[in-house]
Design a protein around this motif. Structure first.
Motif, PDB file in Angstrom:
ATOM      1  N   ASP A 252       0.680  -1.323   0.169  1.00  0.00           N
ATOM      2  CA  ASP A 252      -0.326  -0.166  -0.167  1.00  0.00           C
ATOM      3  C   ASP A 252       0.869   1.165  -0.230  1.00  0.00           C
ATOM      4  N   ARG A 253       0.956   1.540  -1.218  1.00  0.00           N
ATOM      5  CA  ARG A 253       2.381   2.969  -1.497  1.00  0.00           C
ATOM      6  C   ARG A 253       1.288   4.238  -1.315  1.00  0.00           C
ATOM      7  N   GLN A 254       0.320   4.247  -1.265  1.00  0.00           N
ATOM      8  CA  GLN A 254      -0.460   5.382  -1.423  1.00  0.00           C
ATOM      9  C   GLN A 254      -0.653   5.837   0.258  1.00  0.00           C
ATOM     10  N   LYS A 255      -0.583   5.762   0.963  1.00  0.00           N
ATOM     11  CA  LYS A 255      -0.790   5.629   3.016  1.00  0.00           C
ATOM     12  C   LYS A 255       0.555   5.940   2.595  1.00  0.00           C
ATOM     13  N   LEU A 256       1.701   5.391   2.468  1.00  0.00           N
ATOM     14  CA  LEU A 256       2.874   5.451   3.139  1.00  0.00           C
ATOM     15  C   LEU A 256       3.814   6.798   2.102  1.00  0.00           C
ATOM     16  N   ALA A 257       3.011   7.530   0.767  1.00  0.00           N
ATOM     17  CA  ALA A 257       3.216   8.427  -0.121  1.00  0.00           C
ATOM     18  C   ALA A 257       2.764   9.425   1.188  1.00  0.00           C
ATOM     19  N   GLN A 258       2.230   9.512   1.071  1.00  0.00           N
ATOM     20  CA  GLN A 258       0.591  10.586   2.041  1.00  0.00           C
ATOM     21  C   GLN A 258       1.687  11.107   3.533  1.00  0.00           C
ATOM     22  N   GLU A 259       1.606   9.418   4.401  1.00  0.00           N
ATOM     23  CA  GLU A 259       1.642   9.676   5.470  1.00  0.00           C
ATOM     24  C   GLU A 259       3.736   9.873   6.197  1.00  0.00           C
ATOM     25  N   LYS A 260       4.290   9.262   5.360  1.00  0.00           N
ATOM     26  CA  LYS A 260       5.563   8.740   5.841  1.00  0.00           C
ATOM     27  C   LYS A 260       6.039   9.928   4.749  1.00  0.00           C
ATOM     28  N   HIS A 261       6.498  10.069   3.141  1.00  0.00           N
ATOM     29  CA  HIS A 261       7.173  10.104   2.468  1.00  0.00           C
ATOM     30  C   HIS A 261       6.500  12.477   2.399  1.00  0.00           C
ATOM     31  N   GLY A 262       5.531  12.263   2.890  1.00  0.00           N
ATOM     32  CA  GLY A 262       5.203  13.993   2.149  1.00  0.00           C
ATOM     33  C   GLY A 262       5.106  14.497   0.756  1.00  0.00           C
TER      34      GLY A 262
ATOM     35  N   ASP B 132       3.530  15.589 -14.406  1.00  0.00           N
ATOM     36  CA  ASP B 132       2.516  15.571 -14.654  1.00  0.00           C
ATOM     37  C   ASP B 132       2.240  13.552 -15.307  1.00  0.00           C
ATOM     38  N   ASN B 133       2.636  12.764 -15.336  1.00  0.00           N
ATOM     39  CA  ASN B 133       2.821  11.730 -15.854  1.00  0.00           C
ATOM     40  C   ASN B 133       3.071  11.013 -13.719  1.00  0.00           C
TER      41      ASN B 133
ATOM     42  N   GLU C 250      -3.897  11.763  -7.365  1.00  0.00           N
ATOM     43  CA  GLU C 250      -5.268  12.648  -7.444  1.00  0.00           C
ATOM     44  C   GLU C 250      -5.205  11.059  -6.745  1.00  0.00           C
ATOM     45  N   ARG C 251      -5.296  10.034  -6.728  1.00  0.00           N
ATOM     46  CA  ARG C 251      -5.452   8.291  -6.047  1.00  0.00           C
ATOM     47  C   ARG C 251      -5.126   8.234  -4.652  1.00  0.00           C
ATOM     48  N   VAL C 252      -4.350   9.840  -4.256  1.00  0.00           N
ATOM     49  CA  VAL C 252      -4.302   9.356  -2.251  1.00  0.00           C
ATOM     50  C   VAL C 252      -5.731  10.489  -2.640  1.00  0.00           C
TER      51      VAL C 252
END
Length: 271
Positions: free
Chosen positions: A208-218, A240-241, A248-250
């Motif tokens: 689950d990289r969406q949660k990781l990107a938001q909560e841990k990687h800013g 853009d890509n 958007e997915r997050v």
């Protein structure tokens, strides 16, 4: 000119170099270490077809034997020789002297976002520490026949991001960490957002990289100015890509009521 004369003066004979097109250029190169430094002036010969790294080598060989510079392939594929040339992050091996304003002084400085080790060499270990924090690719179980299957469109979507040579110029220009040292612990930067994005869109990956990107990687700290895309030597459309679709997915997952009402999910797990 005799062979003996040429041997005594290696610069007197250079096969393939039209000396009639050579000229003298003025360079300012930052010299110093972690405790401080300054720009030093050099006047150096430039031959037709040479790149900035060639000139740095000549300065190092003829005028400043103790100058430190990082390089490896000299072909624009290792990302080692990143520096700021006239204030813009570039690969020295891919910046032709003919592309710079004629007659103007050329200023070469180390990448500003990372601590200086010596001269043009910076400590980019920040990036390797961030890389360690991203979980490895974790594929789902194989099909019954022992194979994996992916649609060709999914293969092509991630291929662009795998062109990254880790020159870290995108990291260097990202003002979230360039101008705010305090953000580094909580912000991975564009190089790793495209890595997260590549793995998140991979249909076989189970993390689950969406949660990781938001909560841990800013991810939310990125305000998509596209400066990272502008300096990428591989012309990857980082913003853009990669970053915008990941954002958007997050956001969809966190705020779209349909995800809660109908139980929509990417069915990935945290690992």
């Amino acid at each position: 000119m005799t062979i003996t004369e040429s041997a005594n003066n290696p610069k007197a004979f250079q096969p393939g170099v039209d000396k009639s097109k050579s000229y003298q250029a003025k360079f300012k190169v930052w010299r110093g270490n972690s405790e401080g430094g300054e720009l030093k002036d050099y006047t150096v010969e430039v031959n037709e077809g040479e790149v900035v790294l060639d000139i740095i080598f000549r300065i190092q060989a003829e005028q400043a034997n103790d100058m430190s510079v990082r390089w490896n392939c000299k072909a624009g594929k290792c990302g080692s020789c990143s520096a700021e040339i006239n204030g813009r992050p570039r690969l020295m091996c891919m910046t032709r002297m003919s592309s710079l304003p004629p007659g103007e002084e050329v200023v070469v400085t180390p990448m500003r976002t990372f601590p200086v080790i010596k001269d043009l060499v910076t400590d980019v270990s920040f990036n390797y520490e961030k890389a360690k924090q991203i979980p490895a690719f974790a594929p789902k179980p194989r099909e019954a026949d022992g194979t994996y299957r992916m649609a060709q469109v999914d293969v092509e979507r991630g291929q662009e991001f795998r062109k990254c040579i880790e020159c870290f110029m995108c990291q260097n220009v990202c003002h979230v960490i360039r101008d705010h040292e305090e953000n580094k612990p909580a912000f991975a930067g564009p190089r790793f957002f495209i890595r997260l994005s590549e793995l998140d869109m991979h249909p076989l990956d189970t993390n689950d990289r969406q949660k990781l990107a938001q909560e841990k990687h800013g991810l939310g700290m990125c305000n998509i100015t596209k400066c990272c895309t502008e300096v990428c030597p591989e012309h990857i459309k980082i913003t853009d890509n990669g970053i915008i679709p990941l954002k958007e997915r997050v956001v969809d997952r966190k705020y779209d009521p349909l995800f809660k009402i109908f139980g929509l999910s990417n069915k990935k797990t945290n690992k």
